[in-house]
Structures are given as structure tokens and as C-alpha cells.
Enzyme design. Structure first.
Site, PDB file in Angstrom:
ATOM      1  N   MET A 228      -2.329  24.758 -26.033  1.00 55.16           N
ATOM      2  CA  MET A 228      -1.691  23.592 -26.644  1.00 55.16           C
ATOM      3  C   MET A 228      -0.487  23.953 -27.525  1.00 55.16           C
ATOM      4  O   MET A 228      -0.141  23.208 -28.437  1.00 55.16           O
ATOM      5  CB  MET A 228      -2.721  22.805 -27.462  1.00 55.16           C
ATOM      6  CG  MET A 228      -3.856  22.245 -26.610  1.00 55.16           C
ATOM      7  SD  MET A 228      -3.274  21.242 -25.226  1.00 55.16           S
ATOM      8  CE  MET A 228      -2.754  19.782 -26.102  1.00 55.16           C
TER       9      MET A 228
ATOM     10  N   HIS B 299      -0.258  21.006 -15.682  1.00 50.32           N
ATOM     11  CA  HIS B 299      -0.048  19.799 -16.486  1.00 50.32           C
ATOM     12  C   HIS B 299      -0.605  18.605 -15.724  1.00 50.32           C
ATOM     13  O   HIS B 299      -0.394  18.486 -14.512  1.00 50.32           O
ATOM     14  CB  HIS B 299       1.454  19.613 -16.751  1.00 50.32           C
ATOM     15  CG  HIS B 299       1.749  18.409 -17.572  1.00 50.32           C
ATOM     16  ND1 HIS B 299       1.510  18.357 -18.932  1.00 50.32           N
ATOM     17  CD2 HIS B 299       2.231  17.186 -17.226  1.00 50.32           C
ATOM     18  CE1 HIS B 299       1.848  17.161 -19.384  1.00 50.32           C
ATOM     19  NE2 HIS B 299       2.274  16.429 -18.368  1.00 50.32           N
TER      20      HIS B 299
HETATM   21  C1  GRF Z   1      -5.810  20.391 -18.331  1.00 49.33           C
HETATM   22  O1  GRF Z   1      -6.019  19.034 -18.021  1.00 49.33           O
HETATM   23  C2  GRF Z   1      -4.380  20.773 -18.191  1.00 49.33           C
HETATM   24  O2  GRF Z   1      -3.695  19.957 -17.300  1.00 49.33           O
HETATM   25  C3  GRF Z   1      -3.813  20.608 -19.566  1.00 49.33           C
HETATM   26  O3  GRF Z   1      -4.869  20.933 -20.421  1.00 49.33           O
HETATM   27  C4  GRF Z   1      -6.108  20.664 -19.792  1.00 49.33           C
HETATM   28  C5  GRF Z   1      -6.984  21.854 -19.984  1.00 49.33           C
HETATM   29  O4  GRF Z   1      -8.286  21.606 -19.598  1.00 49.33           O
HETATM   30  N1  GRF Z   1      -2.649  21.429 -19.726  1.00 49.33           N
HETATM   31  P1  GRF Z   1      -9.336  22.782 -19.516  1.00 49.33           P
HETATM   32  O5  GRF Z   1      -9.401  23.439 -20.885  1.00 49.33           O
HETATM   33  O6  GRF Z   1      -8.899  23.723 -18.445  1.00 49.33           O
HETATM   34  O7  GRF Z   1     -10.619  22.094 -19.182  1.00 49.33           O
END
Ligand code: GRF
Length: 204
Positions: free
Chosen positions: A100, A119
Site C-alpha cells: 500500500m 491492481h
Molecule cells: C489486491 O486486490 C490487489 O489488487 C491490490 O491489493 C489487493 C491485495 O490483496 N493491489 P491480497 O493481500 O493479495 O489479498
């Protein structure tokens, strides 16, 4: 007669801040022998992130680091330390999976075209946070996910691959997000497989 030189597994370093479902999808494909890769280290700016727990359970080195004083990026020195850690683990491809923070410095210069992100939208539409909610608010009938190279912007890097999913009547943010995530779990390993194939064989 030709002899095929086997490729060594591609060494992946995964960065995430959340629950780690994409990490698990990638790890599952590796475990099933469908992806010639190895996750050699997982790094997170969130010590309690699920991604670190899963990595530890799988015996993958899992390291939490303090991101420093900024909210949306890493301090330059810290990004340098993260890049150095990835280099120490001889990471060949950096995989952002729910990380993030924006990367801007050493991660981009040291891993140029070797750092990718997933994304939850059909980029260039709906960059930034809660992209599935943006799709619903916009009245889109098709949503999806995108894997792209990482650059200094927010979800602006060159697109590698996308998967579309339908927006269904009555979708809530949760139901649409779940459908997009299911598509992510298929798309991300498939894109990484492309990186595994397109590189020189291991030296004998
Ligand atoms: C995913 O939906 C991705 O698209 C976004 O962050 C989310 C991460 O989910 N960038 P996870 O931690 O892999 O479950």
C-alpha cells in the site's frame, strides 16, 4: 539431438501490506508445479499483515520493516534498505501484492522492469484506492484487474495483462471485489509464468 538446459526457478520477492491472498495464489501454483518460481522472501510494512503469517507458515523468510515517517511512501533510505534486502536474497522479480505504498527510488532503479503490481481495475480506469467501488459508482458493466510494471506514479506503469469480469445487477462492493480477486488469483501467477519463460537458461 538437442539437449534442453533446465531453467532454474525464478526468484521472487513479494511485498505486501494485507491479507496475502495473491501471495497464496502464487505459492499454490508453485507448490502444484505449475509455476517454475520460488518465493525467496516476503516483506511487509505492516508487522501484523496476514501475508507475513502465511509466509512464515510456508517456511518463507518473512520480514517486517518500519516504513518511516511518510504515510504513502517509504523514506528514501528505507526504500534503499528494502532494495538491498531483495538483492541479498538474489531476487529476480519483485512482486507487489497489496503493497500500500508508492515506490520511487532504489526499488525502481535497481529492479527496472523487474517490479510488477496487480491492481483491481481495468487500468487506466480507476487508479488508486477501492477501485471496485469506483467501478460501481461509475456504473461500469465490466470491471477487472490489471498487472503492470511499477513506475513512480500510482497505478500508472505499463500494462502487461488484464482480465475482465462482469459487474452483475445487485453487486455490492464486497461481491464485486470478491469476483475481481478471484480473477487476480488466476492472472498474477499466469503473468509471472511469462517472466519465468522469457529469460536465459541457468548456466551449467
Ligand atoms: C489486491 O486486490 C490487489 O489488487 C491490490 O491489493 C489487493 C491485495 O490483496 N493491489 P491480497 O493481500 O493479495 O489479498
Amino acid at each position: 539431438m538437442t539437449t534442453e538446459t533446465p531453467l532454474l526457478p525464478l526468484r521472487l520477492g513479494v511485498l505486501g501490506s494485507g491479507k496475502g491472498s495473491n501471495f497464496r495464489a502464487i505459492a499454490a501454483q508453485i507448490a502444484e508445479g505449475k509455476l517454475n518460481a520460488e518465493i525467496v522472501v516476503v516483506l511487509s510494512d505492516v508487522p501484523e499483515a496476514g501475508i507475513l503469517d502465511y509466509a512464515r507458515k510456508m517456511g518463507v523468510p518473512a520480514i517486517a520493516f518500519d516504513p518511516g515517517k511518510f504515510r504513502t511512501k517509504l523514506e528514501p533510505e528505507i526504500e534503499g534498505q528494502v532494495a538491498a534486502l531483495l538483492e541479498e536474497h538474489r531476487v529476480e522479480l519483485v512482486v507487489l501484492a497489496g503493497f500500500m505504498r508508492i515506490v520511487k527510488y532504489d526499488l525502481l532503479t535497481k529492479f527496472s522492469r523487474r517490479i510488477i503490481n496487480i491492481h483491481p481495475s481495468l487500468l487506466p480506469k480507476h487508479r488508486g484506492l477501492h477501485a471496485w467501488e469506483q467501478a460501481l459508482l461509475a456504473g461500469d458493466t465490466v470491471a477487472g484487474c490489471t498487472v503492470h510494471y511499477v513506475d513512480r506514479g500510482i497505478d500508472t506503469g505499463e500494462i502487461i495483462a488484464q482480465t475482465e469480469v462482469p459487474v452483475q445487477t445487485g453487486d455490492s462492493p464486497e461481491t464485486l471485489h470478491a469476483r475481481i480477486q478471484a480473477a487476480e488469483h488466476e492472472l498474477y501467477p499466469r503473468v509471472i509464468a511469462g517472466f519465468c519463460e522469457n529469460r536465459p537458461p541457468a548456466a551449467e
